[in-house]
Design an enzyme around this catalytic site. Structure first.
Site, PDB file in Angstrom:
ATOM      1  N   ASN A 132       5.582   4.893  13.514  1.00 30.68           N
ATOM      2  CA  ASN A 132       5.376   3.458  13.729  1.00 30.68           C
ATOM      3  C   ASN A 132       4.332   2.917  14.174  1.00 30.68           C
ATOM      4  OD1 ASN A 132       6.795   2.831  15.999  1.00 30.68           O
ATOM      5  ND2 ASN A 132       8.750   3.148  15.009  1.00 30.68           N
ATOM      6  N   CYS A 164      -1.518   9.647  -1.838  1.00 26.50           N
ATOM      7  CA  CYS A 164      -1.887   9.894  -0.763  1.00 26.50           C
ATOM      8  C   CYS A 164      -2.778  11.275  -0.463  1.00 26.50           C
ATOM      9  CB  CYS A 164      -0.736  10.138   0.240  1.00 26.50           C
ATOM     10  SG  CYS A 164       0.129   8.565   0.661  1.00 26.50           S
ATOM     11  N   LYS A 220       0.873  -1.351  -0.010  1.00 27.65           N
ATOM     12  CA  LYS A 220      -0.101   0.122  -0.168  1.00 27.65           C
ATOM     13  C   LYS A 220       0.853   1.268   0.019  1.00 27.65           C
ATOM     14  CE  LYS A 220      -0.776   0.540   4.988  1.00 27.65           C
ATOM     15  NZ  LYS A 220      -1.812   0.590   6.057  1.00 27.65           N
ATOM     16  N   ASP A 221       1.999   1.076   0.244  1.00 28.30           N
ATOM     17  CA  ASP A 221       3.136   2.261   0.226  1.00 28.30           C
ATOM     18  C   ASP A 221       3.710   2.407  -1.067  1.00 28.30           C
ATOM     19  OD1 ASP A 221       2.737   2.849   2.775  1.00 28.30           O
ATOM     20  OD2 ASP A 221       4.373   1.622   3.481  1.00 28.30           O
ATOM     21  N   ARG A 232       1.075  10.106  12.885  1.00 27.44           N
ATOM     22  CA  ARG A 232       2.191   9.331  12.131  1.00 27.44           C
ATOM     23  C   ARG A 232       3.085   8.830  13.072  1.00 27.44           C
ATOM     24  NH1 ARG A 232       5.191  11.825   7.955  1.00 27.44           N
ATOM     25  NH2 ARG A 232       5.771   9.758   7.477  1.00 27.44           N
ATOM     26  N   ARG A 288       2.556   5.024  17.545  1.00 28.13           N
ATOM     27  CA  ARG A 288       1.252   5.429  17.597  1.00 28.13           C
ATOM     28  C   ARG A 288       0.530   4.875  18.914  1.00 28.13           C
ATOM     29  NH1 ARG A 288      -0.813   5.026  11.236  1.00 28.13           N
ATOM     30  NH2 ARG A 288       1.234   5.164  10.293  1.00 28.13           N
ATOM     31  N   ARG A 343      -7.984   8.241   3.387  1.00 32.72           N
ATOM     32  CA  ARG A 343      -9.019   7.161   3.309  1.00 32.72           C
ATOM     33  C   ARG A 343      -9.823   6.997   4.630  1.00 32.72           C
ATOM     34  NH1 ARG A 343      -9.000   2.137   4.869  1.00 32.72           N
ATOM     35  NH2 ARG A 343      -7.082   2.353   5.616  1.00 32.72           N
ATOM     36  N   ARG A 344      -9.220   6.660   5.758  1.00 31.61           N
ATOM     37  CA  ARG A 344      -9.674   6.372   6.746  1.00 31.61           C
ATOM     38  C   ARG A 344     -10.600   7.652   7.291  1.00 31.61           C
ATOM     39  NH1 ARG A 344      -4.341   3.536   8.945  1.00 31.61           N
ATOM     40  NH2 ARG A 344      -4.951   1.419   8.706  1.00 31.61           N
TER      41      ARG A 344
END
Length: 359
Positions: free
Chosen positions: A198, A289, A130-131, A196, A202, A178-179
């Site tokens: 890792n 993005c 997805k990246d 943001r 978070r 998207r979220r």
């Protein structure tokens, strides 16, 4: 049993070294003996596969999984030193105080790996699919997807079991448009803030009450054995996942026959069909993005089923579509679904998105 051949090779190499040393004492000049020892040591010291990866815990977990699968599939890679893992920090990993949409999008997670690959510093690059942008640098190819993990998102919070249970005005941490768009489409009183870092970062921010809740990909938590942190799993009907979420992709140089052979042995055919369908959908919409796009394809019986959506970041407009068809037509299905949404949304929709980016 897979590594027996590697062990035999190692024994033969040690025997060669011993033979060279004996020859050195039996009339062969010291310089010739040193040359023989150097040639042997090069065989031991030169890896067959150099893996490039980002240095985050999740990226490293994916690189080590790739290493494990390569060793299972190819006995010669069981030899110590046959595979090396080269971790590097991407621009996207270093700039954490801004949303990806503000600093250049998905390519920020792959640029340094692309450079290393083209410079022959690594042989393959392991990515979270997805990246990966829908374009690849000339001279590279992405021929392999490992078998896909669960693609759903998860909800993590101490203030409710689901997004719907959060009180109005709650703050959700997420860097994903998207979220954000799908959250606000259901409850516009919620506030979504940039969040943001890792997975571990978070979770620490959530524990320190910087936000009331956050969302993560279930696949990442599973790969790091951290599913104990999730509050609930979000089904597709509530939150359609990102294109290629849950899939690992492996890139190499297009003329690297050895790497292409190894990756052909790892590729999971049905995962690649689904991911190629989704990425065709994304490419048609010129997605990045900066655009809230979701898309998922999966097999249902003998049919490939695709669901996709595009939305405004504030959730006030959401356009959805779906397709069913033969797996052989997956790329065409993705393109057709993307074209349909472009027509449904209209030119003004995309102009408004671009105007919002410029602002």
């Amino acid at each position: 049993r897979l590594c027996v051949r590697g062990a035999l090779i190692k024994m033969a190499l040690f025997a060669s070294v011993a033979s060279a040393l004996v020859l050195g004492y039996s009339g062969v000049s010291p310089s010739a003996a040193r040359g023989q020892r150097t040639a042997v040591s090069m065989v031991l010291d030169t890896p067959l596969v150099r893996i490039g990866t980002r240095g985050s815990p999740l990226a490293l977990a994916q690189a080590y999984e790739t290493q494990r699968l390569l060793k299972l599939a190819f006995p010669e890679l069981c030899e110590e030193g046959a595979i090396t893992i080269n971790a590097m920090k991407s621009t996207g990993d270093m700039i954490l105080d801004k949303a990806l949409s503000e600093i250049g999008g998905k390519g920020l997670f792959t640029k340094e790996l692309d450079v290393a690959l083209l410079a022959d510093q690594v042989d393959i690059c392991v990515h979270s699919m997805k990246d990966v942008p829908t374009w690849l640098p000339d001279g590279t190819i992405l021929p392999c997807n490992l078998e896909r993990e669960d693609t759903r998102d998860v909800f993590i919070s101490g203030k409710g079991k689901t997004i719907a249970e959060l009180p109005n005005g709650s703050v959700i941490g997420s860097a994903s448009l998207r979220r954000q768009s799908q959250i606000l489409a259901r409850n516009p009183t919620l506030k979504v803030v940039n969040f943001r870092g890792n997975v571990q970062t978070r979770l620490r921010k959530l524990a320190s009450n910087e936000v009331d809740a956050t969302l993560l990909a279930l696949a990442g938590l599973k790969r790091m054995d951290m599913t104990q942190h999730l509050t609930s799993i979000i089904e597709w009907d509530e939150m359609l996942p990102a294109v290629a979420q849950g899939a690992i992709g492996i890139q190499c140089r297009s003329d690297d026959e050895r790497s292409l052979k190894y990756l052909a042995g790892l590729n999971h055919h049905m995962t690649k069909i689904a991911v190629d369908c989704e990425r065709s959908f994304l490419l048609t919409l010129d997605g990045n993005c900066k655009t809230p796009i979701a898309g998922q394809a999966r097999m249902e019986g003998d049919e490939l089923v695709l669901r996709g959506l595009i939305a405004r970041p504030d959730g006030t407009k959401v356009y959805e579509t779906s397709r069913r068809g033969s797996p052989a037509d997956g790329i065409a299905m993705g393109k057709d679904a993307g074209e349909e949404l472009k027509k449904l949304a209209g030119v003004d929709f995309f102009l408004e998105l671009k105007a919002g980016m410029a602002a």
